[in-house]
Design an enzyme around this catalytic site. Structure first.
Site, PDB file in Angstrom:
ATOM      1  N   TYR A 297       0.842  -1.191   0.000  1.00  0.00           N
ATOM      2  CA  TYR A 297       0.000   0.000   0.000  1.00  0.00           C
ATOM      3  C   TYR A 297       0.877   1.241   0.000  1.00  0.00           C
ATOM      4  CZ  TYR A 297      -4.119  -2.696   1.553  1.00  0.00           C
ATOM      5  OH  TYR A 297      -5.175  -3.578   1.661  1.00  0.00           O
TER       6      TYR A 297
ATOM      7  N   TYR B 147      -0.456 -10.001   0.616  1.00  0.00           N
ATOM      8  CA  TYR B 147       0.616  -9.475   1.466  1.00  0.00           C
ATOM      9  C   TYR B 147       0.522 -10.090   2.857  1.00  0.00           C
ATOM     10  CZ  TYR B 147      -3.083  -6.261   3.045  1.00  0.00           C
ATOM     11  OH  TYR B 147      -4.258  -5.742   3.522  1.00  0.00           O
TER      12      TYR B 147
ATOM     13  N   ARG C  54      -2.914 -11.904   3.803  1.00  0.00           N
ATOM     14  CA  ARG C  54      -4.238 -11.486   3.319  1.00  0.00           C
ATOM     15  C   ARG C  54      -4.418 -11.929   1.871  1.00  0.00           C
ATOM     16  NH1 ARG C  54      -7.710  -7.887   4.669  1.00  0.00           N
ATOM     17  NH2 ARG C  54      -8.991  -9.650   4.098  1.00  0.00           N
TER      18      ARG C  54
ATOM     19  N   HIS D 132      -7.317  -8.406  -2.311  1.00  0.00           N
ATOM     20  CA  HIS D 132      -8.634  -7.801  -2.090  1.00  0.00           C
ATOM     21  C   HIS D 132      -8.605  -6.328  -2.455  1.00  0.00           C
ATOM     22  CE1 HIS D 132      -6.379  -7.083   1.643  1.00  0.00           C
ATOM     23  NE2 HIS D 132      -7.062  -5.961   1.739  1.00  0.00           N
TER      24      HIS D 132
ATOM     25  N   HIS E  73     -10.626  -2.788  -1.201  1.00  0.00           N
ATOM     26  CA  HIS E  73     -11.533  -2.182  -0.222  1.00  0.00           C
ATOM     27  C   HIS E  73     -12.577  -1.334  -0.947  1.00  0.00           C
ATOM     28  CE1 HIS E  73      -9.014  -3.089   3.371  1.00  0.00           C
ATOM     29  NE2 HIS E  73      -8.033  -3.049   2.490  1.00  0.00           N
TER      30      HIS E  73
END
Lengths: 231, 195
Positions: A104, A143, A153, A156, A158
Site C-alpha cells: 500500500y 501481502y 491477506r 482484495h 476495499h
C-alpha cells in the site's frame, strides 16, 4: 415515512471475532441497542458528480508520474442495488487497494515489497441511473500481516459505499475467485459462512476487453427502504 | 431476493482512500472535518474526542463520520421532512491519525432539533482496524439536558448508560467545544445503536 430494512446480522461479521486478534480489544462488549428510526436514519449525504474527477475511476492513470503502473490490468464493475433489487443510482463508491506487489502507498505500511511510482491505488465514482459502477485498475497482490504465524491477506480491494440513507452505509472488501488464501483468512471468514461468497467477485468474459484487461463483476446490495411502508 | 453485502473492516490503510486530503496524499477529499462555512445557519461549534480501546489506549487508525442537520434542524437530503438545506452537506469525515492524542475533530454548527420529538444530535459512524462491522451511535449535547428526557432514541437506551451519548460543552475563546470520547469496552463503554 418509509422505514429502512434492518441490518441483516446473519450477513455481517460479529463485533468480536477472536481469530482476528484486533477485534478482541476493539469490538464493543455489549450488543448495539435497538432504537426507533427517525428522520435522522431516513436521510443521508448526497454526493453529486462534482465530487468526482475525470480520472478518479481509472487507477491505471490517476497515479501516473512517468509511465504505466506495473501489474495485470483489470476491470472491476458491478451494480449497486437494495434488497428489493432496485438500483441505487447516484451512490458514491470509493475504493482503495495495494499495488501488484502487495504494497500500500499508505505511509505506515511496512511490508518489504516495492512501491510503484505510477500507482496510487485509490479511486471513486458515482453509480449511474441503473446503479452501475466501473473501475479500471491493477490486480492487487497478496501481502503478509501480523495476525498469526505466516498470515497472508488474500488479494482484495476495499470498497466504501453510500446508499439511500446513512443506515445504508457500507465498507467492505472484494476478493477474487479461486484464491487459495480465502479459507485461511480470519477477516473473510469472520463473515457467516452462508454470506461469504457475496464478497467474491466473478470473472466475466463479456466484461473482459480483448487484448486489454480481464473483467470482474462485484455486485453490491445495500440496505434500502423497506418494501412495506411503516407507521 | 438479493441479500445484504457483508461488511468488512476498513483496515489500517484507509487514509489515502477515504481521507487523502486530511492525511496529505495530494488527492481531494469528498468530505473532511470542516462542515461549515460562514453562511451555514447555526451556532459554530467544534466537536472533538478520542476513541479508547478495551485496554484504555487511544485508537490512532479509526475513521469517524458524522451526519447531522443544520442549525434549523434541516438535513441536506431531500428526504428530510423538515425541508432541505442542500447548501450544508451535513456530512463530515475525520481520521484519528493526524492530530496529537489520536483525536478526531469536526468544525461544524450545532444541529437544530430535526423533528420526531428528538433533541438535537448528530449521527456518528465509526470504522477502524479491528472492527469487522461499522458501528453507529449518536452525539447529544450537554446543554440540551431538558430535551433529553423526551427524546425517543434516548428513551430506548438504559438510564445508566445514556450519559455516554452526551458530549460535554466547554466555552473557549475560540468558541464552544463539545467533548465526545468513545469507549469501546469497559465500565464507560459507549452505547452503540442498532439503527
Amino acid at each position: 415515512m418509509t422505514a429502512f430494512s434492518p441490518r441483516d446480522w446473519s450477513a455481517h461479521p460479529p463485533l468480536v471475532h477472536p481469530d482476528y486478534g484486533s477485534t478482541v480489544l476493539r469490538g464493543p462488549g455489549q450488543p448495539p441497542v435497538k432504537v426507533p428510526a427517525t428522520a435522522s436514519e431516513r436521510t443521508g449525504p448526497v454526493f453529486g458528480g462534482a465530487s468526482i474527477g475525470s480520472l478518479d475511476a481509472d487507477l491505471t492513470r490517476n497515479g501516473r508520474v512517468n509511465g504505466e503502473p506495473l501489474g495485470e490490468r483489470i476491470i472491476v464493475c458491478g451494480r449497486v442495488s437494495d434488497e428489493a433489487g432496485r438500483p441505487v443510482a447516484g451512490a458514491l463508491v470509493e475504493l482503495w487497494q495495494c499495488n501488484a506487489a502487495g504494497r500500500y502507498i499508505h505511509r505506515t505500511d511496512q511490508h518489504d515489497a516495492p512501491l510503484d511510482p505510477n500507482f496510487f491505488g485509490a479511486g471513486r465514482c458515482v453509480t449511474d441511473g441503473e446503479g452501475r459502477y466501473r473501475f479500471l485498475t491493477i490486480r492487487p497482490g497478496a501481502y503478509p500481516w501480523g495476525n498469526h504465524h505466516n498470515a497472508w491477506r488474500p488479494a482484495h480491494i476495499h470498497f466504501s459505499l453510500f446508499g439511500a440513507s446513512i443506515v445504508s452505509r457500507l465498507v467492505t472488501q472484494m476478493y477474487f475467485p479461486g484464491d487459495p488464501l480465502l479459507p485461511l483468512d480470519p477477516i473473510f471468514n469472520g463473515v457467516p459462512e452462508g454470506a461469504r461468497d457475496r464478497l467474491v467477485a466473478r470473472f466475466d468474459l463479456d466484461v473482459t476487453e480483448p487484448g486489454f484487461a480481464l473483467g470482474y463483476v462485484f455486485d453490491i446490495v445495500l440496505r434500502g427502504p423497506a418494501q412495506t411502508p411503516m407507521e | 431476493m438479493p441479500r445484504q453485502t457483508p461488511s468488512q473492516t476498513v483496515g489500517p490503510f484507509f487514509a489515502y482512500g477515504l481521507t487523502p486530503g486530511q492525511y496529505g496524499y495530494g488527492h481531494a477529499d469528498v468530505a473532511g472535518p470542516v462542515l461549515r462555512d460562514g453562511t451555514t445557519p447555526g451556532e459554530a461549534i467544534r466537536i472533538e474526542g478520542c476513541i479508547y480501546d478495551g485496554a484504555g489506549k487511544t485508537v490512532p487508525d479509526a475513521v469517524v463520520e458524522i451526519w447531522q442537520a443544520d442549525g434549523q434542524g434541516r438535513y441536506a437530503s431531500q428526504a428530510a421532512a423538515a425541508g432541505a438545506n442542500t447548501a450544508f452537506t451535513g456530512f463530515g469525515r475525520c481520521g484519528t491519525g493526524t492530530l496529537p492524542g489520536d483525536m478526531f475533530v469536526f468544525e461544524t454548527v450545532k444541529p437544530g432539533a430535526p423533528g420526531d420529538g428528538q433533541a438535537p444530535h448528530a449521527t456518528l459512524v465509526l470504522f477502524m482496524r479491528g472492527l469487522l462491522t461499522h458501528l453507529f451511535t449518536r452525539i447529544y449535547f450537554s446543554d440540551d439536558a431538558a430535551l433529553h428526557t423526551t427524546d425517543p432514541v434516548l428513551a430506548a437506551v438504559p438510564d445508566a448508560r445514556r450519559h455516554t451519548l452526551v458530549a460535554q460543552r466547554r466555552d473557549t475563546p475560540q468558541g464552544p467545544v463539545y467533548r465526545f470520547d468513545i469507549h469501546m469496552q469497559g465500565e464507560r463503554e459507549t452505547v452503540f445503536l442498532d439503527i
